[in-house]
Design a protein around this motif. Structure first.
Motif, PDB file in Angstrom:
ATOM      1  N   SER A   1       0.815  -1.219   0.000  1.00 58.06           N
ATOM      2  CA  SER A   1       0.000   0.000   0.000  1.00 58.06           C
ATOM      3  C   SER A   1       0.847   1.266   0.000  1.00 58.06           C
ATOM      4  O   SER A   1       1.943   1.298   0.556  1.00 58.06           O
TER       5      SER A   1
ATOM      6  N   THR B   1      -6.530 -12.397  -2.759  1.00 60.53           N
ATOM      7  CA  THR B   1      -7.388 -11.457  -2.048  1.00 60.53           C
ATOM      8  C   THR B   1      -8.235 -12.166  -1.010  1.00 60.53           C
ATOM      9  O   THR B   1      -8.401 -11.688   0.120  1.00 60.53           O
TER      10      THR B   1
ATOM     11  N   TYR C   1      -5.801 -12.995   1.893  1.00 56.79           N
ATOM     12  CA  TYR C   1      -5.494 -11.845   2.743  1.00 56.79           C
ATOM     13  C   TYR C   1      -6.662 -11.539   3.676  1.00 56.79           C
ATOM     14  O   TYR C   1      -6.470 -11.239   4.860  1.00 56.79           O
ATOM     15  N   GLN C   2      -7.897 -11.605   3.147  1.00 64.00           N
ATOM     16  CA  GLN C   2      -9.061 -11.364   3.998  1.00 64.00           C
ATOM     17  C   GLN C   2      -9.234 -12.491   5.005  1.00 64.00           C
ATOM     18  O   GLN C   2      -9.642 -12.266   6.154  1.00 64.00           O
TER      19      GLN C   2
ATOM     20  N   GLU D   1     -13.484 -16.233  -2.834  1.00 62.82           N
ATOM     21  CA  GLU D   1     -13.622 -14.785  -2.670  1.00 62.82           C
ATOM     22  C   GLU D   1     -14.959 -14.422  -2.035  1.00 62.82           C
ATOM     23  O   GLU D   1     -15.024 -13.594  -1.117  1.00 62.82           O
TER      24      GLU D   1
ATOM     25  N   GLN E   1     -16.505 -11.776   6.270  1.00 60.93           N
ATOM     26  CA  GLN E   1     -16.124 -10.433   6.694  1.00 60.93           C
ATOM     27  C   GLN E   1     -17.348  -9.610   7.053  1.00 60.93           C
ATOM     28  O   GLN E   1     -17.357  -8.906   8.073  1.00 60.93           O
TER      29      GLN E   1
ATOM     30  N   HIS F   1     -10.298  -2.895   7.677  1.00 59.78           N
ATOM     31  CA  HIS F   1      -9.519  -3.240   6.496  1.00 59.78           C
ATOM     32  C   HIS F   1     -10.468  -3.642   5.359  1.00 59.78           C
ATOM     33  O   HIS F   1     -11.486  -4.306   5.601  1.00 59.78           O
ATOM     34  N   ASN F   2     -10.127  -3.259   4.132  1.00 59.91           N
ATOM     35  CA  ASN F   2     -10.918  -3.695   2.968  1.00 59.91           C
ATOM     36  C   ASN F   2     -12.400  -3.380   3.185  1.00 59.91           C
ATOM     37  O   ASN F   2     -13.191  -4.286   3.465  1.00 59.91           O
TER      38      ASN F   2
ATOM     39  N   LYS G   1     -17.901  -4.888   0.163  1.00 56.84           N
ATOM     40  CA  LYS G   1     -18.075  -6.341   0.118  1.00 56.84           C
ATOM     41  C   LYS G   1     -19.551  -6.730   0.146  1.00 56.84           C
ATOM     42  O   LYS G   1     -19.965  -7.691  -0.501  1.00 56.84           O
TER      43      LYS G   1
ATOM     44  N   TRP H   1      -7.945  -5.410  -6.557  1.00 58.12           N
ATOM     45  CA  TRP H   1      -8.396  -4.026  -6.544  1.00 58.12           C
ATOM     46  C   TRP H   1      -7.281  -3.164  -5.966  1.00 58.12           C
ATOM     47  O   TRP H   1      -6.319  -3.677  -5.408  1.00 58.12           O
TER      48      TRP H   1
END
Length: 412
Positions: free
Chosen positions: A128, A236, A239-240, A331, A338, A380-381, A386, A404
């Motif tokens: 980032s 992705t 990471y989540q 995903e 999340q 985060h994110n 989402k 993204w």
């Protein structure tokens, strides 16, 4: 930071790995409040985990790792998060690079990296950038100079890199006469030209080392430079996944701390329901909700882990129908988890205070860290994006975005 190669035999299989790691997790938990209050980075704890093989749990046994499945690894990730929620997030970039190498085609480079993981080397994250950089264009640049590659730039949110031997950075490869290319580059952190600061000022997850890295002509080996598009597709979701595993661990820690605090209390209110707090039905009901949240969080995260395992199994047949479907599922499942846990786990951390008296807000107990950490992880994110992505998939079957970026958009 450089660690000496470890000569410790790695535990093989889930039971052996868990037996080895649980005493270390208990030691980490015992010091968590003190580290929080003193803002002491868990450098020693990270190195102990690496030496015990935590960073090689997913590495196949033929390379000296423990050979865990992704759901098995997730079980241990949640248990570590219950001990100290900072630690799994510190390993987030490392976990991703392990997966990237696991699904890569056999090569000398892949073998070398798997051996590094087994030897206890750790990788941090440096993707980032903050400021007014253009959306989707890295301000960090790799160029060739005097026959070698060097990287220059500034990164923030560099989770784990302050503890690591390497940092996994995104950058723009600039070669004269050729179009710029977005790449990932693995940079050794213990060299001149790499400066890492603990300047992350978030109110939660304060010990993750999520601060600034500055690269100033830092040297990059050519074989550590790769097109970003070559990265494993389910990154992705992964990471989540680490963040929702942290949430599950926080929920477990809230349940644990609630029980310990309540069992120890002898003072009661005149308008309570029992002579001991632990026997008060109102208190029991609140803890019942906390316990239920902790259970649902863990089971939800394990469900996501199973979806990620399926994506890893199809990775060798990239872009096939099965691979695309497996990655969509990973995903979507990580996003669904999340959405739910970003609400439930901070709620559990708030409910903790309904079971205790005013003494629970004492800074020395640091019980507030659970809410602060959960809220920080949930930020985060952004979850609002989402919910839309999941809704569009549910209604219209629209595949989610797998990659993204953040930056300043061009004027319309």
């Amino acid at each position: 930071m450089t660690s000496a190669p470890s000569t410790t035999a790695r535990p093989v299989g889930f039971s052996a790995a868990r037996e080895l790691l649980l005493p270390l997790f208990a030691e980490i938990q015992a010091g968590a409040v003190e580290r929080e209050l003193e803002h002491r980075l868990p450098r020693e704890e990270v190195r102990k985990l690496a030496a015990a093989g935590f960073g090689a749990l997913r590495v196949p046994t033929e390379f000296g790792g423990s050979g865990l499945t992704f759901p098995e690894f997730t079980e241990l990730l949640i248990e570590l998060a219950a001990a100290d929620s900072n630690l799994p997030q510190i390993f987030r970039g490392h976990i991703a690079l392990v997966e990237d190498q696991l699904v890569a085609a056999p090569s000398d480079r892949r073998t070398a990296w798997l051996e590094r993981f087994v030897a206890g080397e750790i990788v941090g994250n440096a993707w980032s950038e903050v400021g007014s950089g253009a959306l989707g264009v890295s301000g960090t640049v790799v160029t060739e100079r005097a026959g070698r590659y060097v990287v220059n730039g500034r990164k923030f949110y560099t989770t784990g890199s302050i503890y690591a031997d390497w940092t996994d950075a995104t950058a723009r490869l600039v070669v004269e006469g050729q179009p710029d290319t977005e790449v990932t580059v693995l940079v050794r952190t213990n060299q001149l030209g790499v400066t890492i600061a603990d300047d992350w000022d978030g109110f939660g997850q304060q010990l993750t080392g999520t601060g600034t890295i500055v690269f100033e002509d830092a040297v990059v080996d050519a074989d550590q430079l790769h097109p970003f598009t070559d990265r494993f597709r389910y990154q992705t979701a992964l990471y989540q996944h680490v963040l929702i595993a942290v949430h599950a661990g926080i929920a477990a820690a809230v349940e644990r701390d609630a029980g310990e605090q309540i069992r120890a209390r002898t003072r009661v209110y005149t308008h309570g329901l029992a002579p001991l707090v632990k026997d008060d039905g109102q208190i029991q009901a609140v803890v019942g909700e906390i316990s239920s949240i902790a259970f649902v969080a863990k089971q939800t995260v394990l469900g996501v882990a199973a979806a990620i395992e399926r994506a890893s199994e199809t990775a060798a047949d990239r872009d096939s129908a099965d691979d695309l479907q497996a990655n969509i599922e990973a995903e979507i499942r990580s996003a669904q988890a999340q959405v739910v846990l970003s609400e439930l786990v901070p709620r559990a951390a708030t409910l903790l205070f309904n079971t205790l008296g005013a003494s629970a807000v004492s800074r020395t107990s640091a019980l507030d860290r659970h809410w602060r950490n959960a809220r920080t992880v949930a930020s985060h994110n952004p979850v609002i994006y989402k919910t839309r992505i999941v809704g569009d998939w549910s209604i219209n079957g629209t595949p989610p975005p797998f990659v993204w970026a953040v930056g300043t958009a061009k004027p319309q």
